[in-house]
Every structure is written in C-alpha cells, then in structure tokens.
Design an enzyme around this catalytic site. Structure first.
Site, PDB file in Angstrom:
ATOM      1  N   GLU A 145     -11.236  12.147   5.830  1.00  0.00           N
ATOM      2  CA  GLU A 145      -9.871  11.272   5.166  1.00  0.00           C
ATOM      3  C   GLU A 145      -9.103  12.425   5.104  1.00  0.00           C
ATOM      4  OE1 GLU A 145      -8.656   8.832   2.680  1.00  0.00           O
ATOM      5  OE2 GLU A 145      -9.119   7.333   4.123  1.00  0.00           O
ATOM      6  N   TRP A 187       1.232  -1.249  -0.134  1.00  0.00           N
ATOM      7  CA  TRP A 187       0.076  -0.310  -0.209  1.00  0.00           C
ATOM      8  C   TRP A 187       0.950   1.298  -0.265  1.00  0.00           C
ATOM      9  CZ3 TRP A 187      -4.924  -1.304  -1.302  1.00  0.00           C
ATOM     10  CH2 TRP A 187      -5.813  -0.302  -1.056  1.00  0.00           C
ATOM     11  N   ASP A 188       0.176   2.064   0.071  1.00  0.00           N
ATOM     12  CA  ASP A 188       1.368   3.358   0.111  1.00  0.00           C
ATOM     13  C   ASP A 188       1.386   3.832   1.583  1.00  0.00           C
ATOM     14  OD1 ASP A 188      -1.110   4.608   1.347  1.00  0.00           O
ATOM     15  OD2 ASP A 188      -1.690   6.467  -0.216  1.00  0.00           O
ATOM     16  N   TRP A 189       1.570   2.955   2.094  1.00  0.00           N
ATOM     17  CA  TRP A 189       2.047   3.555   3.810  1.00  0.00           C
ATOM     18  C   TRP A 189       2.951   2.157   3.989  1.00  0.00           C
ATOM     19  CZ3 TRP A 189      -0.989  -0.049   5.204  1.00  0.00           C
ATOM     20  CH2 TRP A 189      -2.391  -0.037   4.975  1.00  0.00           C
ATOM     21  N   ASN A 231     -13.566   1.545   0.435  1.00  0.00           N
ATOM     22  CA  ASN A 231     -12.655   2.669   0.994  1.00  0.00           C
ATOM     23  C   ASN A 231     -13.010   3.389  -1.113  1.00  0.00           C
ATOM     24  OD1 ASN A 231     -11.455   3.996   1.793  1.00  0.00           O
ATOM     25  ND2 ASN A 231      -9.968   3.182   0.447  1.00  0.00           N
ATOM     26  N   GLU A 232     -13.577   3.612  -1.011  1.00  0.00           N
ATOM     27  CA  GLU A 232     -13.284   4.926  -2.482  1.00  0.00           C
ATOM     28  C   GLU A 232     -13.174   4.817  -3.282  1.00  0.00           C
ATOM     29  OE1 GLU A 232      -9.382   6.380  -1.834  1.00  0.00           O
ATOM     30  OE2 GLU A 232      -9.709   7.472  -0.206  1.00  0.00           O
TER      31      GLU A 232
HETATM   32  C1  BMA Z   1      -6.952   7.068   0.557  1.00  0.00           C
HETATM   33  C2  BMA Z   1      -6.693   6.288   2.200  1.00  0.00           C
HETATM   34  C3  BMA Z   1      -5.589   4.759   1.725  1.00  0.00           C
HETATM   35  C4  BMA Z   1      -4.626   6.290   1.283  1.00  0.00           C
HETATM   36  C5  BMA Z   1      -4.649   7.207   2.067  1.00  0.00           C
HETATM   37  C6  BMA Z   1      -3.064   8.274   1.770  1.00  0.00           C
HETATM   38  O1  BMA Z   1      -6.798   6.950  -0.172  1.00  0.00           O
HETATM   39  O2  BMA Z   1      -7.940   5.656   1.698  1.00  0.00           O
HETATM   40  O3  BMA Z   1      -5.785   4.548   0.811  1.00  0.00           O
HETATM   41  O4  BMA Z   1      -3.252   5.433   2.073  1.00  0.00           O
HETATM   42  O5  BMA Z   1      -5.731   7.811   1.033  1.00  0.00           O
HETATM   43  O6  BMA Z   1      -3.057   8.290   0.592  1.00  0.00           O
END
Ligand code: BMA
Length: 912
Positions: free
Chosen positions: A566, A204-206, A468-469
């Site tokens: 978020e 993932w991005d983290w 999510n998204e």
């Molecule tokens: C959102 C989250 C994650 C991601 C974060 C940072 O999109 O739902 O998918 O890690 O942003 O990019």
C-alpha cells in the site's frame, strides 16, 4: 426485534457450514427440480409500518427505497447524512411462496440464505426458524415441519446494524475495544468492529456511512431425500521431487442418513480418474479424494497476466448409490504452484518477501480493491468486468482484496482466474481491535471455513492474509492503549488471528501461504510473538507507506521495502463524475460539498500543498474553470507522485542499497472508488480512468526505462519482467520547452538486461549532459527516453520522461496551441492532436461519454499525435467533440464546439 416479528428470539437451528451455491435463474420463484428460488420481489416495511414497499432480493433497504422513489439518489450531495435514519430503523422483508406437495414430502427441506446483511431473526409461517449475525456466512435452516400446502409466509426481521453494534459494545464492558468511533471527518458511525459486516459500511476515509441492511445474496428452499451436495472444491498440489501433480477434491455433503456411496472424480483430458467407495454419515460431512494426475508432465499451467496463459481443465465429480447416480458436478480446475519466499538475502539483514509462481519469481504489479459500491446489489457483472479489465489494460497482474470490505462475489474471482490477476485476499478485519467472546469467535470461524471453501479452487488467489493493519495498529499503538494493558490486546490479537483464523485456514487449505496481517514482517513477526516491534520494517515482509508532506518527486523519501502492498496519494474525480451528484453551488474547492466529501483529515489541503511544490495552482477568475482546473491539478499531482514511487520500487527489484532492496511488489492504494469523492483511487466511480490509471499503463509495462537523479547525476535503469535476457541501449532526447524538435539525442552503449532484472543503463552528470546539448539548462529543457534493442534497433517498452525542474519553474513553457480533430471511421474513433510546442500532462476529458483513450495525460513532444478512443457504449465523433475538454500545464481549457454534423471530420481549435 420488531413487533411485526414478535419478540421471541430462538437460536439458529440451521447447519453451520453449507456452501453449495446453486445455479439458479435468479428470477422470481423459479422451481428447479427440488429447488425453489425465493429471489425476486419481496415486500419491505419499517418497524412502525409507516413505510411499506416492494423490494428486490438480492438487494438492500437503501436500494429498495431509492428504486421505489421513497428517497433520492443516496449519493446525491449530503444524502449520506439525510438518510441516516434508514440505518437506525429495523426493517422486515416478507415474501409469500408455495411449494408443491412432493417437495414437502422429501426427507429434508432446507431454507438457504446465501447472505443476510446482517442481524436478523427468520420466521416461517409465524415460527422462528433461526437467527443470523454475520454478513459473510451462508445460513441454512431446516424447515420441513414449518412448511405447509398453499401459501407460506417467510419474514426476515432485520435489526439496525448500528444499534446492534452499539449494544454489543455496551455489553462488552470489561475493557474497551477501540476504536470506538471513526474520526469526525468521516461522518461515520461507531462500533463497527462489534458486528461481522462490511467494516467500511460505517464510513471510511474514502467512503460514506451507509450501514446497509438486506438480503444481499440469494434465498431458496432446497429439498432432498438422500443427500445434498453443498460444495465441491479442488486444489492442485505439486510434488516437485517427483514432478507429479495431485488434485485434492473436497466434497461437502449433507446426508439424511448414513449412506454407502461411490465417489468418482476425473479430469478426462489428463487421463485421470479415481473411484472411492465410502459412506456418508448422517448430517454434514466433508470427503476428500486425492486424484493422481497421470499426465503430470503434460499439465498446462496457469500463469499471471503477461507471464503466460490461463488454461484450465474440466473436473467431473459424481456420487452414486447402488450404481444409481445421485450427485453430479462439473467445475474448472487450474494448475499452478505458489510459494511465498522468506529467506536470507545477500548483503542485507532480514529476509526476502516475494512470490514464486510455478517456480518463477514474479514482481506483483497492481493495486488494492475496495467495494465497488456501498450497495452491493448495484454492482453489475459489467461493472465488475470493466474494472478488472481496466486493471489488466494497465498491465497489472495483482490486486489485493482489502480487509475492510467484503469477500468478493464468485464472478470477481472467476474473472481474475480468466485474465491472470493474482489476488491477495485479506480476511475482513481492518484498522481495529476486535472482541474475542465465544460467540464472536464462533461466527468468525464459520465465516472463514465457508469463505476458504468457497474460494480455494481459484488459482488467482495466491495468499490469505488475516487482517488489514491490525498488527501495525497494536505495535505502533494507534489507539493509545496504556502499556500495562497491551498484553491483554496482544492476547486477543493472537486468539483471533492465530489460534482461530490461521488455524481454520491451514486446516482448509495447505496450498497457499497465510500471513497474519498486512503489513507484517512475516516469519519475523511470528518470532516476535506475532506482533513485531515495527511491522513496517523494510527488511522484512510487506509495508504500507503514506507521506503526503514530503516532496513526492524525491525518491529518497520512500522506504526501499521488500514489497509495497500500500502507498498512494489522493486526487479528485473529474467534473463529469461529480456533476450528477452536486449542484452549481458545490462547484468550488472551498464549497461545503467539497469538504463534506473529503473523509481524510486535511486531505484537500494536502493535495494542493503537494501540487504546489511543482505546479502553479489554478487561478482562473471564472469559478467553474478554477474548479475544473483544480480537479485536474490534483490528478496530475497524484499521477506523478505514484509514478515516481512505483518506478522507485520497480528499479529496486534486484538492488541492495544500504542493506535494503530486492523489492518484489508494488500495489498502490487504491484501484477503484465506492462513490463520487476524493480518494486514492486511479479509477473514478463509474469506471472513468484518472490520469494515474493511464500512467499505470506505462509504469507497469513489462519492459520499462526509469530515470532518476542521484547527487546531480542522471541515471536510467532498464527494468524487465520478461523471462529472457535483452541487449538494450538507452536513447535520451533533450527537448527545449519552446520547440518540438529535440535539441540533441544521446545513446548509451548496449548492455545485457537479464530477464527479471533492473540495471543502470545510462549514467551521466546532468551538468555535463546539458553542457553538451546546445543552450539547455535545467529550466529550459526536459528529457524523454526509451530503450532500444541493440541489434534490431526496435523500441522496447514505452517512452518515458524526466523533468529537470518543476514545471512551475520551467522557462519557455508556453500555452500549447493544440488543435483536436475527432474522426470516426470503420475502425472506431480517432483523435488527432496538433501542437506548436512541448506540452506536459496533456489531458483529454470526454465528460460523461464512457470509454477511454489509448493514452492520456502525456508529455506532448511532437507536432501531431493520434490517439484512439475506446467507447464503452455507442457514440459518435460529434458527441465526443461536444463533450471534449483539453487541459495541459499551464492549465487551459475550452469546450470543443462547432459540431458540423454534415462532415465526418471535425476540426476544433481547443486551446487559445
Ligand atoms: C490504509 C488502508 C485503508 C485506507 C488507506 C488510506 O490504511 O488500509 O484503511 O483507506 O490506507 O488512508
């Protein structure tokens, strides 16, 4: 499948919705009546037999290889890449166990897997008993006829999840199901959307790509003659017109044959009891008993943290057959109501989007939760408790369990119940399209039934969200789907999340709201066919918002949304967190390690560019100092950015400006980390608080003063989450950077601040304010302010501050000559700081000593300050002094030294 397991693949024989989680010792082969635990030591081997070792169950292959010394720490340096071979191999778990003869003579014997990760065939004494394909389901297999006296051999043959996902994607040739692969910067693996497994385990991005395999939850054999209780859940329902509570109790049972029974349900403390005569039909069935609560008016309610207590009652459920008790269970029951309010807002197009708990509108304050480790078996109860306690200690009342991880373990939700954390629970689908073949839908339906049944008794869960998204991904075309093909993907979206997931959730639980996605426009999305044109519309639903390029100190760049679920900025963890997984050559911002750990495109550059808008970037010629100062400056930037944004949301609570506002939630991205790497988290891997987490403690305070400028006018808002009104005034102190006494202090007239309100309490053009205050200019002075009760004069809420210019442009800001004294006494450890001048972002870093300060990252405006250090393991003033570094703007640091063991008080000059 592997040679060890044979090539035969039979379909699963087991039942589909068994959910009872037995309370077992968790240690090796414990025999409890008719339950044989198979947790403990198993043996593990790879497909060609070249690796053979023992492995703990629950656990996973990576953890076993590490614990047995076959591999180094998977988190060390570049090991995520070095150990990728593990995920491409197939692995077999084997155990040998014996069962007593009486157990085998029971009418039904079931082999229960609480969680298999993920694709496996299961063999008992050489006979295939079933298959698994979903990490989020419990699997039960009927095995009586396969068991024998003496040794029984159980094998679980796991297929590479990566290979499986890739094969499934190939079979799905009709059209693409994007994204095929993660961006290169994530160093991840492809097609994770084809497997029902933690989506972030392919990167993932983290987070790293560690596509685990294993038996991640308990395994056992259960035997019974008449009936087995698989699950009990209870959901309180409130009838507001009658002011009456009812308790809906669901029993999921497995009966060997049709049996007449009496079910007794009671909450003795509330004088409520009900007996129902019914029959259990053969097989698995669900029985619902609705209990009328006699003392409805006396029911003590569960409240979110800071809004009240979290009381509970004992629920007893028993089942008897011919007056003979055959099943018995006791569990906790909490009473609360939850509503998601979506109704017209005065002076604003669109609809509100906020939660009412027990009839009271509640502002959601918190963050987003991701898996706390790539290897779930390494998350101890202590780790979980510490993270959740850290959320509570930062004045949070809500966490969103994000949809790319796992449905968390029972303990997670039990702690949230106990401490009053509201949980926004996503279903585990994130940032992707998904297939909708029959077998995929079938396994998802089972997953959702089981998870909702397992979790619905928890009052902490206030909402289910489908994904999510994924609405945003389709609506704003993340995957470059040609317009002509969009209806195909829209249909799949509705099939999965509306026709199946939503339908299953609503059938299982009518006691809390369900939204299809996050972010969403809620009922507006529904009206637009579940995919709205702009799911980020601030007039509806929740929003996710990220902008790394604009100046984060400018509140005008943030959307005035109904609920921010978020938003965030990255930072690096501290040196002490990185040190154990790196070597000296890695300790530079331009090292290969630093770019390897960054999984977000241009993330390292973005952090510095954002920081450079307001701070001088570190320029030490000493490489290690430059590195640690850079880590520090990223944390300063992150803390200040998220503070500005969160304060903007909190002060927008009651306002409508240009048709937007009534913001009722701020959940920043993200609370915790999965490994030692840069991320949006406020808590580092290992539990250490970043500067942001200390800031959260303040910006989430129940009563908060917030300052901002609008057209060169300074405004201070008083924000209150309390239930009662306050009469407050703002007290503003103006400090010159070069001295520690305020240049002047101003007080506003008292104003009524309603409970749940945000009102402007102070307003003055900056020029006029400074003109009336000595020789101050924007560059030479800084403001602090707090709220004061107008009659008692007592301070309400924390002291906050406002910069009139960027610290890099500040005139008179000097290197603070801070002295640190660490003292240990019976009450604990205290740290006293002495300073000669005003110092912003003063940061105490105790290295590897686990614990936290009472405050950190603060603006120091007094000659001395005393903090406490809450150590999470025994420590001493000496140890703390040895490891303490201090930082401030402008960046300085020096290791505290000269420990004098003989003296209880240690004076250390830390900053030149
Ligand atoms: C959102 C989250 C994650 C991601 C974060 C940072 O999109 O739902 O998918 O890690 O942003 O990019």
């Amino acid at each position: 499948m592997t040679a060890l397991c044979g090539n035969v693949c039979l379909s699963a024989l087991g039942c589909l919705s068994c959910l009872f989680v037995a309370v077992l010792s968790g240690l090796s082969s414990s025999v409890d009546n008719n339950i044989v635990s198979l947790d403990g030591k198993w043996s593990l081997s790879n497909s060609n037999g070249s690796l053979s070792l023992s492995a703990e169950v629950p656990g996973c292959v990576h953890s076993a290889l590490f614990k047995q010394g076959f591999i180094q720490d998977p988190y060390f340096r570049f090991n995520d890449l070095s150990y990728r071979w593990i995920a491409f191999d197939n692995w077999t778990y084997t155990t040998t166990f014996s069962v007593m003869h009486p157990l085998r003579t029971k009418q039904k014997v079931v082999l229960v897997f609480d969680g298999v990760d993920t694709v496996a065939s299961i063999w008992l004494n050489g006979v295939s008993v079933g298959r698994t394909d979903n990490m989020f389901r419990r699997y039960d297999f009927t095995v009586r006829d396969s068991l024998k006296d003496g040794d029984n051999v159980l094998r679980v043959c796991l297929q590479s999840a990566v290979v499986y996902a890739s094969e499934r994607s190939k079979v799905h040739s009709a059209y693409r199901v994007p994204p095929e692969c993660p961006p290169d910067v994530q160093k991840g693996l492809c097609h994770v959307n084809f497997i029902r497994k933690e989506q972030s385990s392919f990167s993932w991005d983290w987070g790293p790509a560690f596509p685990t395999m294993g038996l991640w939850k308990s395994v056992r054999v259960e035997a019974f003659d008449v009936v087995q209780l698989l699950h009990v859940s209870s959901v309180p329902l409130y009838n507001s017109s009658l002011s009456e509570w009812r308790l809906q109790v669901d029993l999921v049972v497995d009966a060997v044959q049709t049996t007449r029974v009496q079910i007794s349900v009671s909450v003795p403390e509330l004088d409520s009891e009900r007996d129902v005569h019914t029959q259990f039909l053969c097989g698995q069935t669900t029985h619902t008993v609705v209990l009328h609560i006699n003392k409805s008016s006396e029911v003590k309610l569960w409240w979110p943290h800071t809004h009240g207590q979290q009381p509970f009652y004992q629920l007893s459920v028993s089942v008897s057959q011919d007056k003979l008790l055959i099943l018995n269970s006791r569990s906790k029951v909490y009473f609360r109501t939850v509503e998601l309010v979506q109704e017209p807002v005065v002076h604003s197009p669109g609809l509100s989007f906020y939660f009412r708990i027990n009839g009271k509108p509640i502002f959601l304050k918190g963050s987003n939760w991701i898996p706390a480790h790539a290897f779930q078996d390494q998350i101890s109860p202590a780790v979980l408790r510490n993270l959740l306690q850290s959320a509570v200690d930062a004045n949070m009342n809500a966490l969103r369990v994000w949809g790319g991880g796992v449905y968390e373990q029972d303990l997670f939700y039990s702690i949230c119940d106990e401490v009053g954390i509201m949980v926004w629970q996503d279903m585990m689908f994130a940032c992707a399209t998904y297939p909708t073949d029959d077998d995929f839908i079938h396994t998802v339906r089972e997953e959702v039934v089981q998870q909702v049944q397992r979790l619905k008794s928890h009052p902490s869960i206030i909402i289910w969200s489908g994904n999510n998204e994924n609405e945003a991904a389709l609506a704003t075309n993340w995957f470059n789907i040609p317009a002509a093909e969009k209806p195909l993907y829209a249909r799949d979206y509705v099939t999965l999340y509306v026709d199946n997931i939503r339908e299953v959730v609503r059938a299982e639980d009518q006691s809390r709201p369900f939204i299809v996605s996050s972010p969403t426009n809620g009922v507006e999305s529904e009206q637009e066919g579940w995919l709205s044109e702009n799911p980020y519309d601030p007039h509806y639903g929740d929003t996710h918002f990220y902008n790394y390029v604009s100046d984060c100190w400018d509140w005008r760049t943030f959307p005035r949304t109904r609920l921010a679920s978020e938003y965030g900025f990255q930072s690096w963890p501290s040196f002490s967190t990185l040190q154990p997984v790196s070597t000296e050559e890695d300790w530079s911002y331009s090292s290969h390690f630093v770019s390897h750990r960054q999984h977000h495109e241009s993330g390292n550059e973005q952090m510095l560019e954002q920081a450079a808008l307001h701070f001088n970037l570190p320029n030490s010629t000493d490489p290690l100092t430059a590195f640690t100062h850079t880590l520090y400056i990223t944390q300063v930037m992150q803390a200040q950015c998220v503070k500005t944004q969160t304060e903007f949301y909190r002060r927008s609570r009651t306002e409508i400006i240009e048709g937007k506002g009534h913001t009722m939630g701020a959940l920043y991205w993200q609370l915790n980390d999965i490994w030692q790497a840069p991320s949006w988290s406020s808590i580092e891997f290992g539990g250490k608080w970043k500067m942001l987490h200390y800031f959260a403690q303040t910006f989430f305070a129940a009563v908060l003063p917030v300052a901002f400028e609008d057209a060169d006018t300074l405004l201070i808002y008083a924000v209150s989450d309390l239930s009662h009104d306050l009469k407050l005034r703002a007290v503003v102190s103006v400090y010159s950077w070069s001295r520690l006494q305020p240049v002047c202090t101003l007080k506003s007239d008292p104003l009524l601040v309603p409970g749940g309100g945000a009102v402007a309490i102070f307003k003055q053009p900056v020029a006029a304010l400074l003109a009336g205050c000595g020789h101050c200019t924007r560059f030479t002075c800084v403001l602090t302010f707090h709220l004061e009760d107008s009659s008692s004069g007592a301070q309400q809420g924390p002291t906050n501050h406002h910069f009139l210019s960027s610290p890099k442009d500040a005139e008179g800001l000097q290197r603070p000559n801070i002295t640190v004294k660490v003292q240990q006494n019976a009450a604990g450890i205290s740290v006293t700081l002495l300073s000669a001048c005003v110092a912003p972002f003063v940061w105490l870093d105790v290295g590897k000593v686990p614990g936290r300060f009472s405050s950190n990252g603060f603006l120091m405006v007094s000659t001395n300050m005393t903090l406490t250090f809450d150590a999470w393991r025994p420590t001493s003033a000496e140890e703390l002094s040895t490891h303490t570094h201090t930082h401030a703007i402008p960046s300085t640091e020096r290791l505290l030294q000269d420990v004098q063991n003989k003296h209880p008080v240690i004076d250390v000059i830390s900053i030149k």
